[in-house]
Write a protein that holds these residues in place. Structure first.
Motif, PDB file in Angstrom:
ATOM      1  N   SER A  48      -3.052 -34.077  30.243  1.00 13.32           N
ATOM      2  CA  SER A  48      -2.158 -33.865  29.107  1.00 13.32           C
ATOM      3  C   SER A  48      -1.882 -35.200  28.423  1.00 13.32           C
ATOM      4  CB  SER A  48      -0.862 -33.212  29.578  1.00 13.32           C
ATOM      5  OG  SER A  48      -0.278 -33.970  30.605  1.00 13.32           O
ATOM      6  N   THR A  49      -1.603 -35.120  27.129  1.00 16.34           N
ATOM      7  CA  THR A  49      -1.382 -36.329  26.345  1.00 16.34           C
ATOM      8  C   THR A  49       0.117 -36.593  26.258  1.00 16.34           C
ATOM      9  OG1 THR A  49      -3.345 -35.808  25.087  1.00 16.34           O
ATOM     10  CG2 THR A  49      -1.865 -37.422  24.119  1.00 16.34           C
ATOM     11  N   LYS A  50       0.516 -37.811  26.604  1.00 16.35           N
ATOM     12  CA  LYS A  50       1.935 -38.173  26.637  1.00 16.35           C
ATOM     13  C   LYS A  50       2.124 -39.553  26.025  1.00 16.35           C
ATOM     14  CE  LYS A  50       2.804 -35.543  30.890  1.00 16.35           C
ATOM     15  NZ  LYS A  50       3.131 -35.621  32.320  1.00 16.35           N
ATOM     16  N   THR A 108      -3.122 -40.484  28.689  1.00 13.67           N
ATOM     17  CA  THR A 108      -3.554 -39.195  29.230  1.00 13.67           C
ATOM     18  C   THR A 108      -3.107 -39.146  30.679  1.00 13.67           C
ATOM     19  OG1 THR A 108      -5.463 -39.167  27.783  1.00 13.67           O
ATOM     20  CG2 THR A 108      -5.539 -37.712  29.696  1.00 13.67           C
ATOM     21  N   ASP A 109      -2.322 -38.130  30.994  1.00 13.60           N
ATOM     22  CA  ASP A 109      -1.852 -37.961  32.365  1.00 13.60           C
ATOM     23  C   ASP A 109      -2.823 -37.044  33.091  1.00 13.60           C
ATOM     24  OD1 ASP A 109      -0.451 -37.779  34.693  1.00 13.60           O
ATOM     25  OD2 ASP A 109       1.490 -37.388  33.733  1.00 13.60           O
ATOM     26  N   LYS A 110      -3.461 -37.566  34.150  1.00 13.75           N
ATOM     27  CA  LYS A 110      -4.439 -36.772  34.899  1.00 13.75           C
ATOM     28  C   LYS A 110      -3.817 -36.042  36.080  1.00 13.75           C
ATOM     29  CE  LYS A 110      -8.550 -38.789  35.485  1.00 13.75           C
ATOM     30  NZ  LYS A 110      -9.482 -39.891  35.875  1.00 13.75           N
ATOM     31  N   ARG A 142      -3.207 -42.290  35.282  1.00 11.74           N
ATOM     32  CA  ARG A 142      -2.969 -42.266  33.840  1.00 11.74           C
ATOM     33  C   ARG A 142      -3.922 -43.199  33.108  1.00 11.74           C
ATOM     34  NH1 ARG A 142       3.638 -42.792  33.547  1.00 11.74           N
ATOM     35  NH2 ARG A 142       4.085 -40.945  34.813  1.00 11.74           N
ATOM     36  N   SER A 149      -0.414 -29.171  34.015  1.00 14.98           N
ATOM     37  CA  SER A 149      -1.193 -28.960  32.790  1.00 14.98           C
ATOM     38  C   SER A 149      -2.173 -30.103  32.526  1.00 14.98           C
ATOM     39  CB  SER A 149      -0.248 -28.792  31.607  1.00 14.98           C
ATOM     40  OG  SER A 149       0.685 -29.848  31.591  1.00 14.98           O
ATOM     41  N   ALA A 150      -2.507 -30.855  33.588  1.00 18.27           N
ATOM     42  CA  ALA A 150      -3.399 -32.018  33.426  1.00 18.27           C
ATOM     43  C   ALA A 150      -4.795 -31.579  33.015  1.00 18.27           C
ATOM     44  CB  ALA A 150      -3.462 -32.796  34.730  1.00 18.27           C
TER      45      ALA A 150
END
Ligand code: BG6
Length: 299
Positions: A196-198, A187-189, A215, A193-194
Motif C-alpha cells: 500500500s502507498t503511504k 510503499t508499505d510491504k 518499506r 492491504s500490502a
C-alpha cells in the motif's frame, strides 16, 4: 604505513593503517565485515549465514541486481530469483587502488554476462550483454559502495533495478531512531492491504521500529541518519539512488529464516538499503546506470 591486504581467492580483506578494516566475499561481492578503528563491527552478519557460495549471504551488504524482490509482471525479469543474481554469482576481483593521500582503499569487482562465475540461472533467464563494476571504498570514517551497470549490446536495451542491501549493526533496535524520511512517500510491504502507498508523517521526524517493517521510501532528504539512544551512528547518503528500503523482519519472520541466527538477532540489525527500485532503469546499448551509497560513521 600502508594498507594491508589479503586475498585467498574467495575472501578479500583490507586493513587501513588507521585500524579500520573490511572483508568482501567474491561470492556476490558481498561486504561481510566493516570494522572501525577500535575493531567494532558496523555490519550485522547472521551466525548462520552461508559464506560458501551455496546461498545469498544473510547479512553484510548483499547487492541486489537486476530485480528487487520478484517482478512477476515485468516480462524481462519475471523468472529471476528474488533480488536477482548479482548476490549469487562469483565476481572477479579487478584490483585495488589507494587514494592520493593514502588514507583509504578502493576495491573493484566485476561481473558480466561472460564471467565464468555468473549464476547459471542468470544467463538462461536474463540473456542480456551486461557489465557490472562494483567498487567498495573504505575510508577511516566511511564506507562507499558504487555500481556501474553497462549495457554492451546496442540491439537489446534492458531494464534493471539496483539496491545495496546494507544490514547495519545496532545494539538495541528498540533504541533506534531513523531520520531523513519525514514526509516521504513509501510503499508499505507489510499489513493486510500490502503493498500500500503511504506517507511518512512529518512529526515526529523520526521512524522507530517496533515490529516487522518492510518499506520502500522515496525520501525527499539527501541523508538518512540512524541514531541509537539519541546518538547519531550512521549517516547514509546516496548518489543517483532515489529509494531507501527500511527492513527489519522482527521475531516471527526472523525465526522463519533458517539462515537468520540467533533468532533474536533482529534486535541487533536494521537494513537501510539505498537503491533504484521504485520503477525501472532503462539502459540502452552502450549506456550505463550508475549509483552509490556512502555510510558515514557519526557521533
Ligand atoms: C528486503 C525486502 O529488501 O529484503 C524484503 O524489502 C525481503 O521484502 C528482504 O524480505 C530479505 O530478502 P531475502 O531474499 O534476502 O530474504
Amino acid at each position: 604505513p600502508t594498507v594491508t591486504f589479503t586475498d585467498d581467492n574467495s575472501r578479500l580483506r583490507a586493513d587501513l593503517p588507521t585500524g579500520e578494516s573490511i572483508e568482501v566475499l567474491l561470492y556476490g561481492a558481498t561486504v561481510i565485515s566493516w570494522k572501525d578503528a577500535t575493531g567494532d563491527e558496523k555490519l550485522w552478519l547472521s551466525e548462520a549465514a552461508k559464506l560458501d557460495g551455496s546461498k545469498a549471504v544473510r547479512g553484510g551488504i548483499p547487492l541486489v541486481f537486476p530485480v528487487f524482490g520478484t517482478a512477476p509482471d515485468h516480462p524481462q525479469t519475471k523468472d529471476l530469483p528474488q533480488h536477482g543474481f548479482a548476490r549469487t554469482s562469483r565476481w572477479e576481483f579487478l584490483g585495488k587502488s589507494t587514494s592520493e593521500s593514502m588514507v583509504g582503499v578502493k576495491l573493484d569487482f566485476g561481473l558480466s554476462s561472460a564471467t565464468p562465475g555468473l549464476d547459471p540461472k542468470a544467463a538462461a533467464l536474463w540473456p542480456f550483454k551486461f557489465n557490472l563494476i562494483y567498487s567498495v571504498t573504505l575510508n577511516p570514517e566511511s564506507l562507499t559502495t558504487s555500481i556501474v551497470a553497462t549495457n554492451d549490446d546496442a540491439a537489446a536495451p534492458f531494464d534493471c533495478q539496483v539496491l545495496m542491501h546494507t544490514y547495519l549493526r545496532v545494539k538495541d533496535i528498540t533504541a533506534v531512531e531513523i531520520t531523513g524520511l519525514a514526509s516521504a512517500p513509501y510503499t508499505d510491504k507489510v499489513g493486510p492491504s500490502a503493498p500500500s502507498t503511504k506517507t511518512q508523517p512529518a512529526t515526529p521526524p523520526t521512524l522507530t521500529i517496533t515490529g516487522e517493517t518492510d518499506r520502500v521510501y522515496t525520501p525527499t532528504e539527501d541523508a538518512v541518519t540512524v541514531s541509537e539512544a539519541g546518538q547519531p551512528r550512521f549517516r547514509v547518503t546516496r548518489d543517483n539512488l532515489a529509494n531507501v528500503v527500511v527492513w527489519n523482519p522482527w521475531a516471527d519472520k526472523a525465526a522463519a529464516m533458517a539462515d537468520f541466527k540467533p533468532d533474536d538477532g533482529y534486535k541487533n540489525m536494521v537494513c537501510v538499503e539505498p537503491g533504484a527500485v521504485g520503477g525501472w532503469q532503462a539502459v540502452e546499448g552502450g549506456d550505463a546506470f550508475e549509483g552509490a551509497q556512502t555510510i558515514k560513521l557519526v557521533g
